[in-house]
Design an enzyme around this catalytic site. Structure first.
Site, PDB file in Angstrom:
ATOM      1  CG  ASP A 117      -1.852  -1.204   1.218  1.00 43.32           C
ATOM      2  OD1 ASP A 117      -2.226  -1.676   0.142  1.00 43.32           O
ATOM      3  OD2 ASP A 117      -2.155  -1.704   2.320  1.00 43.32           O
ATOM      4  CG  HIS A 167      -2.204  -2.058  -6.871  1.00 42.33           C
ATOM      5  ND1 HIS A 167      -1.303  -2.590  -7.748  1.00 42.33           N
ATOM      6  CD2 HIS A 167      -1.910  -2.615  -5.668  1.00 42.33           C
ATOM      7  CE1 HIS A 167      -0.509  -3.440  -7.112  1.00 42.33           C
ATOM      8  NE2 HIS A 167      -0.868  -3.483  -5.852  1.00 42.33           N
TER       9      HIS A 167
HETATM   10  P1  GDP Z   1      -0.872   0.365  -3.498  1.00 37.79           P
HETATM   11  O1  GDP Z   1      -1.484  -0.896  -3.021  1.00 37.79           O
HETATM   12  O2  GDP Z   1       0.610   0.398  -3.298  1.00 37.79           O
HETATM   13  O3  GDP Z   1      -1.249   0.720  -4.900  1.00 37.79           O
HETATM   14  O4  GDP Z   1      -1.461   1.517  -2.563  1.00 37.79           O
HETATM   15  P2  GDP Z   1      -3.001   1.673  -2.105  1.00 37.79           P
HETATM   16  O5  GDP Z   1      -3.769   2.173  -3.247  1.00 37.79           O
HETATM   17  O6  GDP Z   1      -3.496   0.458  -1.437  1.00 37.79           O
HETATM   18  O7  GDP Z   1      -2.861   2.758  -0.953  1.00 37.79           O
HETATM   19  C1  GDP Z   1      -2.410   4.037  -1.213  1.00 37.79           C
HETATM   20  C2  GDP Z   1      -3.505   5.023  -0.788  1.00 37.79           C
HETATM   21  O8  GDP Z   1      -2.954   6.314  -0.682  1.00 37.79           O
HETATM   22  C3  GDP Z   1      -4.624   5.154  -1.802  1.00 37.79           C
HETATM   23  O9  GDP Z   1      -5.805   5.474  -1.119  1.00 37.79           O
HETATM   24  C4  GDP Z   1      -4.176   6.323  -2.666  1.00 37.79           C
HETATM   25  O10 GDP Z   1      -5.257   7.016  -3.288  1.00 37.79           O
HETATM   26  C5  GDP Z   1      -3.527   7.190  -1.631  1.00 37.79           C
HETATM   27  N1  GDP Z   1      -2.406   7.994  -2.134  1.00 37.79           N
HETATM   28  C6  GDP Z   1      -1.439   7.634  -3.016  1.00 37.79           C
HETATM   29  N2  GDP Z   1      -0.520   8.607  -3.130  1.00 37.79           N
HETATM   30  C7  GDP Z   1      -0.916   9.594  -2.306  1.00 37.79           C
HETATM   31  C8  GDP Z   1      -0.352  10.871  -1.941  1.00 37.79           C
HETATM   32  O11 GDP Z   1       0.703  11.282  -2.402  1.00 37.79           O
HETATM   33  N3  GDP Z   1      -1.033  11.595  -1.013  1.00 37.79           N
HETATM   34  C9  GDP Z   1      -2.201  11.169  -0.449  1.00 37.79           C
HETATM   35  N4  GDP Z   1      -2.796  11.948   0.444  1.00 37.79           N
HETATM   36  N5  GDP Z   1      -2.751   9.984  -0.776  1.00 37.79           N
HETATM   37  C10 GDP Z   1      -2.111   9.217  -1.666  1.00 37.79           C
HETATM   38  P1  IMO Z   2      -1.132  -4.182  -2.220  1.00 35.03           P
HETATM   39  O1  IMO Z   2      -0.696  -4.790  -3.514  1.00 35.03           O
HETATM   40  C1  IMO Z   2      -1.117  -4.576   2.099  1.00 35.03           C
HETATM   41  C2  IMO Z   2      -1.126  -8.655   3.693  1.00 35.03           C
HETATM   42  C3  IMO Z   2      -2.314  -9.182   4.461  1.00 35.03           C
HETATM   43  C4  IMO Z   2      -1.626 -10.199   5.364  1.00 35.03           C
HETATM   44  C5  IMO Z   2      -0.526 -10.767   4.465  1.00 35.03           C
HETATM   45  C6  IMO Z   2      -0.895 -12.059   3.776  1.00 35.03           C
HETATM   46  O2  IMO Z   2      -2.378  -3.408  -2.291  1.00 35.03           O
HETATM   47  O3  IMO Z   2       0.002  -3.452  -1.583  1.00 35.03           O
HETATM   48  P2  IMO Z   2      -2.484 -12.691   1.764  1.00 35.03           P
HETATM   49  O4  IMO Z   2      -3.930 -12.400   1.520  1.00 35.03           O
HETATM   50  O5  IMO Z   2      -1.575 -12.142   0.706  1.00 35.03           O
HETATM   51  O6  IMO Z   2      -2.218 -14.140   2.036  1.00 35.03           O
HETATM   52  O7  IMO Z   2      -2.147 -11.911   3.130  1.00 35.03           O
HETATM   53  O8  IMO Z   2      -0.257  -9.761   3.504  1.00 35.03           O
HETATM   54  N1  IMO Z   2      -1.457  -8.129   2.343  1.00 35.03           N
HETATM   55  C7  IMO Z   2      -1.405  -6.851   2.006  1.00 35.03           C
HETATM   56  N2  IMO Z   2      -1.139  -5.755   2.759  1.00 35.03           N
HETATM   57  N3  IMO Z   2      -1.322  -4.446   0.768  1.00 35.03           N
HETATM   58  C8  IMO Z   2      -1.547  -5.540  -0.004  1.00 35.03           C
HETATM   59  O9  IMO Z   2      -1.537  -5.469  -1.330  1.00 35.03           O
HETATM   60  C9  IMO Z   2      -1.658  -6.802   0.622  1.00 35.03           C
HETATM   61  N4  IMO Z   2      -1.864  -8.061   0.172  1.00 35.03           N
HETATM   62  C10 IMO Z   2      -1.741  -8.862   1.243  1.00 35.03           C
HETATM   63  O10 IMO Z   2      -2.939  -8.149   5.188  1.00 35.03           O
HETATM   64  O11 IMO Z   2      -0.986  -9.545   6.422  1.00 35.03           O
HETATM   65 MG    MG Z   3      -2.975  -1.567  -1.739  1.00 32.23          MG
END
Ligand code: GDP
Ligand code: IMO
Ligand code: MG
Length: 430
Positions: free
Chosen positions: A13, A41
């Site tokens: 994340d 994502h």
């Molecule tokens: P990923 O799994 O690595 O793609 O990340 P996620 O989407 O799960 O989590 C990132 C969160 O932060 C999302 O809600 C994005 O919309 C938000 N986000 C990403 N970049 C920024 C930023 O620069 N500032 C803020 N405030 N939010 C961001």
């Molecule tokens: P993105 O791609 C954050 C975490 C789960 C758990 C561990 C194993 O959005 O960054 P799983 O379901 O893969 O067997 O879970 O990994 N986890 C994540 N945490 N972002 C993710 O994906 C995750 N995918 C799995 O919370 O601790």
């Molecule tokens: Mg994510």
């Protein structure tokens, strides 16, 4: 910058989706190389706000060929639902393909993942993630990769051969049904699974490809290829906080294997680094904050899981963990995200070591020890200025520049991008 791997440098994340969406404007191909619909994502752009689970985050650029590579695990129903939702939002999503070698997440994988979670919860006697609880996303990831590695998997391409699939399921199901029975769950039938597979063949058969010649031609032809990592190295099957990990390798090395690209063809490895730390699910997290500051990071950063909606654990930036991430991935650059979330803090902290008794560790120790260490912090002055409208490095407050330079130093790779908000435009190119 022909072939670029984009990986999560922390515990997931970090903002990989938004970085890929930004870079994909100039990409010919975007490949997810590991993981499944445990990913969430988030992409916010002129077409809307999307939480992508399986579809590569390049899908918003119609010219980009989007591939679910050989190293991924695919729940075809989840993929179908995601593509339908994208199309309802006006995204054509015509250029999405799945390599035949990807493994199928079948209903029993999800059932077994969920049942194991429930059992661990009961054993821990708690409602919420407790000590010793995994907290998986319950998307069947552990079970499907377990089957893959014990040679008991079913691959996406198998749905093209119903007779072979029948034989395979007849051989595999008794053991899976015994496991389901162990958890008090009803069995899966061969006929039901074949009917499901037939539905997938009709609906998505055209999307199944042998990606090797396509990817090879793209790389040899000098096309711009992005490899999109899922999760982060902190939960890598080999280098993460085992057993609180995922079933795959979210690293640059994993990208080569999972996408089918030789190591020497990789030009850039971009680590996506959140300006602080978050983690969702169980396991140690040395810089976690159990106080008001942690709550502030969670609230201001809107740190909720994009897949499960769970609250993400929050803490200060961890320079020890980033050093390991940088070495193992070989970052050629980093993208620092969510800088704006720190805009209101008077003081920021960066962890530079782990204290264990009289010793200060400068490396990531084993999982048990990680649960015992105390972070050693250095303090950095906050900037207390809104950065969300900054579009150049020079426009950033000096304190923010100093904080970022320290992250750069710890990550041992130059900062290429800084994001100051979730929107596509809220990106500083350094
Ligand atoms: P990923 O799994 O690595 O793609 O990340 P996620 O989407 O799960 O989590 C990132 C969160 O932060 C999302 O809600 C994005 O919309 C938000 N986000 C990403 N970049 C920024 C930023 O620069 N500032 C803020 N405030 N939010 C961001
Ligand atoms: P993105 O791609 C954050 C975490 C789960 C758990 C561990 C194993 O959005 O960054 P799983 O379901 O893969 O067997 O879970 O990994 N986890 C994540 N945490 N972002 C993710 O994906 C995750 N995918 C799995 O919370 O601790
Ligand atoms: Mg994510």
């Amino acid at each position: 910058m022909t072939v670029t791997v984009v990986v999560g440098a922390q515990w997931g994340d970090e903002g990989k989706g938004r970085v890929i969406d930004y870079l994909a404007e100039r990409a010919d191909m975007v490949i997810r190389f590991q993981g499944g619909d445990n990913a969430g994502h988030t992409v916010v752009n002129d077409q809307g706000r999307f939480a992508l689970h399986l579809t590569p985050s390049g899908v918003f650029h119609p010219e980009a060929y989007c591939l679910l590579g050989p190293g991924t695990v695919v729940n075809m129903d989840a993929l179908g639902e995601e593509l339908d939702a994208l199309r309802r939002a006006g995204v054509a999503a015509r250029n999405v393909r799945v390599d035949y070698r990807a493994h199928l997440v079948l209903p029993y994988h999800r059932l077994l993942d969920g049942a194991a979670e429930e059992q661990r919860k009961r054993e821990a006697g708690a409602e919420e993630p407790a000590e010793g609880e995994m907290g998986t996303t319950r998307r069947g990831i552990g079970p499907v990769y377990g089957d893959k590695h014990s040679y008991r998997g079913v691959r996406v391409g198998d749905i093209r051969y119903p007779d072979v699939l029948r034989q395979r399921l007849e051989a595999l199901l008794p053991a899976r049904n015994a496991q389901l029975a162990f958890y008090g769950l009803p069995p899966c039938s061969v006929e039901d699974l074949l009917a499901l597979a037939e539905g997938w063949r009709t609906a998505y058969g055209d999307m199944i490809v042998d990606s090797l010649p396509v990817v090879r031609a793209a790389v040899q032809g000098g096309q711009r290829v992005l490899l999109e990592g899922q999760l982060g190295i902190g939960r890598c099957i080999d280098w993460g906080i085992y057993p609180y990990v995922t079933g795959s390798s979210p690293t640059a090395g994993g990208a080569c294997v999972g996408a089918g690209i030789p190591p020497r063809a990789i030009d850039e490895v971009l680590g996506v680094v959140k300006a602080y730390s978050t983690s969702v699910g169980g396991g140690p997290f040395p810089t976690e904050l159990h106080d008001e500051t942690g709550d502030m990071l969670q609230e201001i950063g809107r740190e909720f899981g994009a897949t499960t909606g769970r609250i993400r654990r929050c803490g200060w930036f961890d320079g020890v963990a980033i050093r390991q991430a940088s070495w193992l991935n070989g970052f050629t650059g980093i993208a620092v995200t969510k800088l704006d979330v720190l805009d209101t803090f008077a003081t920021l902290r960066i962890c530079t070591g782990y204290r264990l008794g009289d010793e200060v560790l400068d490396h990531v120790p084993d999982t048990v020890t990680q649960g015992l260490v105390e972070p050693v912090y250095e303090d950095w002055p906050g900037w207390r200025t809104d950065t969300t409208a900054c579009r150049t490095w020079d426009a950033l407050p000096p304190q923010a520049q100093a904080y970022l330079r320290r992250i750069e130093e710890l990550a041992r790779a130059p900062i290429r991008f800084v994001s100051v908000g979730p929107e596509r435009s809220q990106m500083i190119v350094v």
